[in-house]
Design an enzyme around this catalytic site. Structure first.
Site, mmCIF file in Angstrom:
data_model
loop_
_atom_site.group_PDB
_atom_site.id
_atom_site.type_symbol
_atom_site.label_atom_id
_atom_site.label_comp_id
_atom_site.label_asym_id
_atom_site.label_seq_id
_atom_site.Cartn_x
_atom_site.Cartn_y
_atom_site.Cartn_z
ATOM 1 N N CYS A 116 13.656 11.431 5.925
ATOM 2 C CA CYS A 116 13.897 11.056 7.329
ATOM 3 C C CYS A 116 15.374 11.179 7.690
ATOM 4 O O CYS A 116 15.725 11.176 8.858
ATOM 5 C CB CYS A 116 13.436 9.627 7.567
ATOM 6 S SG CYS A 116 14.155 8.476 6.416
ATOM 7 N N LYS A 141 0.839 -1.197 0.000
ATOM 8 C CA LYS A 141 0.000 0.000 0.000
ATOM 9 C C LYS A 141 0.877 1.251 0.000
ATOM 10 O O LYS A 141 1.637 1.476 0.943
ATOM 11 C CB LYS A 141 -0.919 0.049 1.226
ATOM 12 C CG LYS A 141 -2.008 1.122 1.084
ATOM 13 C CD LYS A 141 -2.734 1.403 2.379
ATOM 14 C CE LYS A 141 -1.941 2.398 3.178
ATOM 15 N NZ LYS A 141 -1.894 3.751 2.518
ATOM 16 N N GLU A 163 10.864 1.397 9.704
ATOM 17 C CA GLU A 163 11.771 2.529 9.435
ATOM 18 C C GLU A 163 10.982 3.796 9.755
ATOM 19 O O GLU A 163 10.048 4.132 9.030
ATOM 20 C CB GLU A 163 12.162 2.531 7.952
ATOM 21 C CG GLU A 163 12.978 1.333 7.530
ATOM 22 C CD GLU A 163 14.274 1.230 8.319
ATOM 23 O OE1 GLU A 163 14.716 0.111 8.578
ATOM 24 O OE2 GLU A 163 14.830 2.286 8.687
ATOM 25 N N GLU A 197 10.219 15.660 15.418
ATOM 26 C CA GLU A 197 10.441 15.620 13.973
ATOM 27 C C GLU A 197 9.494 16.595 13.272
ATOM 28 O O GLU A 197 8.284 16.456 13.375
ATOM 29 C CB GLU A 197 10.229 14.204 13.435
ATOM 30 C CG GLU A 197 10.559 14.087 11.946
ATOM 31 C CD GLU A 197 10.454 12.670 11.429
ATOM 32 O OE1 GLU A 197 9.466 12.004 11.744
ATOM 33 O OE2 GLU A 197 11.372 12.250 10.697
HETATM 34 O O1 TXE Z 1 3.244 8.878 7.891
HETATM 35 P P1 TXE Z 1 2.284 7.718 8.304
HETATM 36 P P2 TXE Z 1 2.870 10.179 7.187
HETATM 37 C C1 TXE Z 1 7.204 11.012 9.493
HETATM 38 C C2 TXE Z 1 7.126 12.499 9.334
HETATM 39 C C3 TXE Z 1 5.705 12.730 8.989
HETATM 40 C C4 TXE Z 1 5.033 11.700 9.856
HETATM 41 C C5 TXE Z 1 3.692 11.332 9.336
HETATM 42 O O2 TXE Z 1 7.405 13.126 10.567
HETATM 43 O O3 TXE Z 1 5.268 14.022 9.335
HETATM 44 O O4 TXE Z 1 5.883 10.558 9.765
HETATM 45 O O5 TXE Z 1 3.862 11.130 7.928
HETATM 46 C C6 TXE Z 1 0.113 4.188 6.345
HETATM 47 N N1 TXE Z 1 -1.820 0.910 9.817
HETATM 48 N N2 TXE Z 1 7.646 10.343 8.280
HETATM 49 O O6 TXE Z 1 1.505 10.704 7.423
HETATM 50 O O7 TXE Z 1 0.986 8.156 8.848
HETATM 51 C C7 TXE Z 1 -0.183 5.423 5.545
HETATM 52 O O8 TXE Z 1 -1.362 5.261 4.790
HETATM 53 C C8 TXE Z 1 -1.178 0.673 8.651
HETATM 54 C C9 TXE Z 1 8.947 9.755 8.307
HETATM 55 O O9 TXE Z 1 3.248 9.837 5.782
HETATM 56 O O10 TXE Z 1 3.157 6.939 9.150
HETATM 57 C C10 TXE Z 1 1.052 5.510 4.666
HETATM 58 O O11 TXE Z 1 0.943 4.622 3.577
HETATM 59 N N3 TXE Z 1 -0.733 1.651 7.822
HETATM 60 C C11 TXE Z 1 9.048 8.697 7.240
HETATM 61 C C12 TXE Z 1 2.163 5.043 5.597
HETATM 62 O O12 TXE Z 1 1.515 4.296 6.622
HETATM 63 C C13 TXE Z 1 -0.921 2.928 8.210
HETATM 64 C C14 TXE Z 1 8.574 9.181 5.903
HETATM 65 C C15 TXE Z 1 2.912 6.194 6.252
HETATM 66 O O13 TXE Z 1 1.957 6.988 6.895
HETATM 67 C C16 TXE Z 1 -1.577 3.276 9.415
HETATM 68 C C17 TXE Z 1 7.266 9.751 6.028
HETATM 69 C C18 TXE Z 1 -2.043 2.195 10.229
HETATM 70 N N4 TXE Z 1 -2.674 2.404 11.376
HETATM 71 C C19 TXE Z 1 6.823 10.319 7.201
HETATM 72 N N5 TXE Z 1 -1.626 4.638 9.505
HETATM 73 C C20 TXE Z 1 10.456 8.181 7.049
HETATM 74 N N6 TXE Z 1 10.973 7.500 8.046
HETATM 75 O O14 TXE Z 1 11.023 8.375 5.987
HETATM 76 C C21 TXE Z 1 -1.009 5.119 8.410
HETATM 77 N N7 TXE Z 1 -0.583 4.111 7.619
#
Ligand code: TXE
Length: 483
Positions: A285, A176, A251, A387
């Protein structure tokens, strides 16, 4: 390669709408407008995808590494041949400069596929000879159906970074992408069809994290979850997957220190620090968002850094002159601007940026933020602990190694760190003391895909890359034969 407005799921080799027949608006963040629709999938679509993956597993896991190598290399070739379409899609979906998508995101996506397609051809397991007694050998077999969930900042780059090792090792996948940046995953599905990837080997389900994402994590027939995203979401996923004893690779976030000593190669440090601070609008990140400068270099650094930051071009992602595009969404722009307000309350001085950038013309509704440099904050204030994930960095002086190590290690995160010094003995000592999964010395984002990639503390669990990834996506069995 069809780039159409109605993105579809990819299940058992077919492009299809969600069973709910409902869709989610997908925005172009530079225009601030809806430009496509994505499936609002739920557990029913996920269940169909898992069944498809189960159906494909017996053949895919036994056709042999050579066949898996060939098909994955064909997918990589198709991505490379359609670089422009993929890069444009990535830029439209994320707001990042087209030049960045063309130079980094898409080339890395096909490099990921080629890297793991070839790695699996050389993936060997151990044997332990007990001399007269017995011989042991380790069998490494694929897990079955695995789940890959990826974020919006480097969409295809991180999506393929998970899918490639999973498929190469003989697993079948339910994946996904983020609901905010699904377009290149849709193009990948089309590339897989064109490459002749057998139906059900890769299945892509679009939708919200709490719905489609959660359904993947909860499904009992999904044996492992590889996730990249926020620490908060990582915690939610772990709380569901751990009691089901699924293998987990997480990650997560970072708040990475960039430590600059006075003896560094100043020009190289300055050029690289601009990138490590603001590349991808600071939405990586691995960005070095906390900059620590040796005290007697600090005034010189501060003047030159601010001068160069103010020269960065923000605006039209399609223009080759653009350094900074839009951040990924209105909500994210507001989150980042909220942190800038917090920094002011915590006593920070805004040296440049600090506000939304109003771009004229067709991008006037876009989500642009001026690259921001803040000084005068305590190392343990919220701005320096949480962050932000946008074009915002803090700078501060330090006097001793002990002091800067204390600052650097003071957050809940431990993903990456950068150290600038010509004194390699010092570099070794500092690297040794930093709580991080990756330490770059006199460089940033230099990546060898064979190396272990991941963080400590709240930056995640496990490592991706090279053998680490192939071992994550396989089960080890020790067979011991008595002579
Ligand atoms: O991440 P999410 P988001 C950090 C960064 C950002 C924060 C939120 O600080 O502001 O994370 O970003 C899916 N069960 N990073 O909103 O919510 C969601 O649909 C299963 C660091 O992008 O973690 C998406 O596909 N899946 C990071 C994915 O998880 C779920 C890079 C990431 O979403 C879920 C990006 C659930 N309960 C953001 N909830 C890095 N380490 O590079 C959400 N998702």
């Amino acid at each position: 390669m069809k780039f159409d407005k109605n993105i579809k799921n990819y299940i058992y080799g077919e492009l299809e709408n969600p069973l709910s027949a409902s869709f989610i608006d997908n925005y172009n963040p530079a225009l601030g407008q809806v430009y496509s629709q994505i499936p609002d999938s739920d557990e029913r679509d996920v269940h169909r995808a898992v069944k498809a993956a189960q159906r494909a597993f017996p053949t895919w896991s036994t056709i042999g590494v050579e066949k898996r190598f060939r098909i994955l290399m064909r997918v990589a070739d198709i991505i490379e041949q359609n670089l422009e379409t993929f890069a444009l899609a990535e830029s439209m979906d994320t707001g990042k400069p087209l030049s960045l998508a063309r130079k980094v995101d898409i080339p890395r996506a096909h490099a990921n596929l080629r890297f793991f397609a070839t790695s699996i051809m050389h993936f060997s397991a151990e044997s332990h000879n007990m001399e007269k007694e017995a011989i042991n050998f380790t069998l490494r077999s694929p897990l079955g159906v695995v789940g890959c969930i990826s974020p919006w900042n480097l969409p295809l780059y991180l999506f393929t970074w998970k899918i490639a090792p999973a498929l190469a090792a003989g697993n079948t996948v339910v994946a996904k992408p983020s609901e905010m940046t699904p377009m290149t995953a849709y193009l990948l599905a089309q590339a897989c069809i064109e490459a002749g990837l057998p139906p059900g080997v890769l299945n892509i389900v679009n939708g919200f994290g709490h719905k489609a994402g959660q359904a993947i994590v909860e499904h009992d027939d999904v044996k492992a979850i590889s996730f990249t995203g926020g620490t908060k979401t990582g915690r939610t996923i772990a709380s569901i997957a751990a009691p089901k004893f699924k293998k987990l690779s997480l990650e997560l976030g970072g708040k990475n220190p960039n430590i600059i000593y006075a003896d560094c190669d100043f020009e190289k440090m300055m050029k690289t620090t601009l990138r490590s601070s603001f590349a991808n609008q600071g939405q990586i990140c691995l960005c070095g968002s906390r900059i620590f400068v040796e005290r007697h270099l600090y005034p010189i650094f501060k003047e030159e850094f601010v001068k160069r930051v103010q020269k960065l071009k923000i605006g039209d992602p399609n223009s080759p002159k653009t350094d900074q595009g839009a951040v990924v969404s209105k909500a994210h722009m507001e989150k980042v601007l909220g942190y800038i307000e917090l920094a002011k309350k915590e006593g920070g001085r805004i040296l440049c940026g600090g506000e939304q950038k109003k771009v004229k013309g067709k991008f006037e509704n876009g989500y642009f933020i001026k690259p921001t440099v803040i000084e005068g904050l305590a190392h343990d204030c919220r701005t320096n602990q949480e962050e932000i994930f946008g074009p915002v960095v803090t700078i501060m002086p330090f006097s001793t190694d002990k002091e800067v190590i204390k600052y650097a290690n003071s957050t809940e995160f431990g993903l990456s760190a950068t150290v600038w010094t010509q004194d390699i003995t010092k570099a070794h000592s500092i690297a040794e003391q930093l709580e991080a999964g990756i330490v770059w010395v006199n460089t940033w984002m230099t990546r060898d895909l064979r190396t272990p990639f991941g963080g400590t503390k709240n930056s995640g669990v496990g490592r991706e890359g090279g053998l680490e990834a192939l071992r994550f996506f396989t089960e080890a069995k020790n067979v011991c034969i008595q002579f």
